[in-house]
Write a protein that holds these residues in place. Structure first.
Motif: not given
Length: 254
Positions: A208-217
């Motif tokens: 399940m790919r999600r935005s990297f910005k949500a995972l890692s600022p």
């Protein structure tokens, strides 16, 4: 004269001869995307090309013919778009580009192709493409992401990570070795983030790919603060040596 393996540096006549010799065609595949506050956006292009070239050098040193195409410089990077500085394609466009390159090689008589991927977001698409093209063109097409193919040689060379992640200890080290001007060393203190792109409770087998910005600022997964050029040199040598060993296995192409 040193053995020339770059497709773009060979003449058409020389490439026809390579096809007759049953040369392997390596196609490096990458992405143009954000790599944290400390790395230029071309990391995957530089590393994908670097791994492909170092692998080809070892294959040619073993006496086997090989050709490396220019890098496919953009791929599937929607999960990095929120940071800016990123180019992404739709799957159909990406697969179409790969199909055209492999089809061209097959029409010229090449019978063995390696889709050598250097961007995590391309991994599943490249694996599907390899199978499709093998059937469609009647040749042997392998596909793999280099740190997935040879993970056993990467982890032991790292201090803070179990393997290659994103804009991390491994990638930053290799860029320090191959293209040090692409590293903003004054920003290294900020270059760290979570150690996984999965949320708590998400098993490795569940995609399940999600935005990297949500995972890692920071845009980093892993910890680049332990990166060194010396480590990068060792990583490139180990990865290319093992990759060449894998690709030189005659059973792979039987």
């Amino acid at each position: 004269m040193a053995y020339e393996f770059e497709w773009m540096r060979l003449t058409a006549e020389e490439l026809r001869a390579r096809a007759v010799e049953d040369a392997m065609v390596i196609i490096p595949i990458a992405s143009l995307e954000q790599h944290g506050p400390h790395l230029a956006t071309g990391v995957d292009i530089i590393l994908g090309t670097g791994v492909a070239h170092a692998t080809a050098q070892r294959i040619s040193a073993a006496g086997r013919p090989v050709v490396v195409t220019p890098c496919v410089w953009t791929g599937l990077a929607e999960h990095h778009m929120a940071f800016g500085g990123t180019v992404t394609l739709e799957y159909e466009s990406f697969a179409g580009v790969l199909r055209g390159i492999v089809k061209s090689a097959a029409r010229h008589g090449f019978k063995r192709v390696m889709l050598l991927n250097g961007h995590g977001g391309n991994a599943e698409a490249v694996a599907v493409a390899a199978t499709e093209f093998s059937v469609e063109f009647g040749i042997k097409v392998a596909g793999g992401t280099y740190w997935h193919v040879v993970p056993e040689v990467i982890g032991p060379l790292l201090e803070r990570q179990s393997g290659l992640m994103h804009a991390c200890e491994a990638e930053t080290s290799m860029i320090m070795h191959l293209r040090p001007e692409s590293v903003r060393t004054e920003r290294l203190a900020e270059a760290h983030g979570p150690m996984s792109t999965r949320v708590e409770g998400q098993p490795p087998g569940l995609a399940m790919r999600r935005s990297f910005k949500a995972l890692s600022p920071s845009g980093v997964v892993g910890d680049a603060r332990a990166a060194t050029a010396e480590k990068g040199e060792k990583l490139l040598a180990a990865i290319s040596a093992k990759m060449a060993e894998v690709l030189l296995n005659p059973k792979l192409w039987a």
